[in-house]
Design an enzyme around this catalytic site. Structure first.
Site, short mmCIF file in Angstrom:
data_model
loop_
_atom_site.label_atom_id
_atom_site.label_comp_id
_atom_site.label_asym_id
_atom_site.label_seq_id
_atom_site.Cartn_x
_atom_site.Cartn_y
_atom_site.Cartn_z
N GLU A 41 34.23 22.92 -15.59
CA GLU A 41 34.58 21.51 -15.81
C GLU A 41 35.73 21.45 -16.81
O GLU A 41 35.83 22.24 -17.74
CB GLU A 41 33.37 20.77 -16.37
CG GLU A 41 33.62 19.30 -16.67
CD GLU A 41 32.43 18.60 -17.31
OE1 GLU A 41 32.29 17.39 -17.12
OE2 GLU A 41 31.63 19.28 -18.00
N LYS A 114 32.76 13.26 -10.54
CA LYS A 114 31.47 13.37 -11.23
C LYS A 114 30.73 12.03 -11.21
O LYS A 114 31.29 10.99 -11.59
CB LYS A 114 31.71 13.84 -12.67
CG LYS A 114 30.47 14.08 -13.49
CD LYS A 114 30.87 14.59 -14.87
CE LYS A 114 29.69 14.89 -15.77
NZ LYS A 114 30.15 15.39 -17.09
N CYS A 155 28.50 19.47 -14.21
CA CYS A 155 27.88 19.45 -15.52
C CYS A 155 26.64 18.55 -15.60
O CYS A 155 25.57 18.93 -15.13
CB CYS A 155 28.92 19.06 -16.57
SG CYS A 155 28.46 19.53 -18.27
#
Length: 271
Positions: A41, A114, A155
């Site tokens: 990330e 995300k 993440c």
């Protein structure tokens, strides 16, 4: 057997330096015989000072880090999962935390924004409000790659099982979970959650991570992982250093595990 590579990074506040490190990693992965490289990330810029960072965050078409990695992928004939970059969004004062799958010709095969924003106050005193700067994504994304069908997450998504149930329904062979985990949350939950996601989806998990002390003052946990569909850890890159590591995936293991424990096929809707 299919060989992949992971780049465990210590990304800094200078995108040009980060781009050079990424290009070297692509070249190293190619030299090691890897069909695909996975990066963490925020591979292009990691800077908690949003005023300083904003000068480097541009639209996808203008992003020099993305352009450099696409060129390296095409030059070496290597697929790259660029874990994520901060990307400016047209008509929005917030950015996207966007991952890219780049094919061996340098074309963008898939994008994933995300979905889950890291908005937390930790007992250590660390406070993070990702939603102040980033607009969450809304789409589940999978793509055909040299490692099979690849599902994408980033993440904090790791903590939300519904996303991985959706990826499991799409019969992903590998799920990429690039990250920049904090040290306290990494020490507590990183390994157990990654293994659980691999087991639930009966898929390999590839989790390239940020590591060490960064120029913006934060520290990240590292321990980039590759986990097989049975939940066994194939590699753990530790929490000390940035480096590239190659790993062999035995894709026949997918059929073996799914035959032994056909949870994807036994699943029923919960009323």
């Amino acid at each position: 057997m299919t060989r992949i590579a992971l780049f465990q990074m210590t990304t800094g506040i200078d995108p040009a330096a980060n781009a050079r490190a990424l290009v070297e990693a692509v070249e190293g992965a190619a030299a090691g015989g890897a069909a695909m490289l996975f990066t963490p990330e925020m591979s292009g810029l990691l800077d908690r000072d949003r005023a300083r960072a904003s000068g480097h965050i541009v639209a996808e078409a203008d992003n020099p880090v993305l352009a450099a990695v696409r060129d390296a992928a095409a030059r070496t004939g290597t697929w790259v999962h660029l874990g994520s970059l901060a990307v400016a969004r047209e008509g929005d004062d917030r950015w996207a935390n966007r991952g890219f799958v780049i094919d061996a010709s340098g074309n963008i095969a898939a994008r994933y924004d995300k979905i889950h924003m890291f908005d937390v106050d930790l007992a250590t005193g660390e406070s993070w409000r990702e939603s102040n700067a980033y607009t969450p994504g809304e789409a589940v994304v999978t793509v055909a790659t040299p490692v099979g069908r690849l599902g994408l997450a980033i993440c904090y998504d790791l903590r939300f099982p519904a996303l991985f149930e959706a990826l499991g329904r799409q019969q992903c062979d590998v799920i990429a979970i690039p990250a920049a985990f904090t040290v306290p949350t990494g020490a507590a939950h990183w390994h157990v959650l990654q293994r659980a996601r691999a087991i639930e989806a009966s898929a390999f998990v590839v989790a390239a991570a940020q590591v060490g002390q960064h120029e913006d003052g934060r520290a990240t946990y590292g321990h980039s992982l590759v986990i097989d569909p049975w939940g066994e850890v194939l590699t753990d890159m530790g929490g000390d250093a940035a480096r590239v590591e190659c790993v062999e995936l035995d894709l026949a293991r997918l059929a073996e595990v799914r035959a032994q424990l056909p949870s994807l096929f036994n699943k029923r809707s919960i009323p």
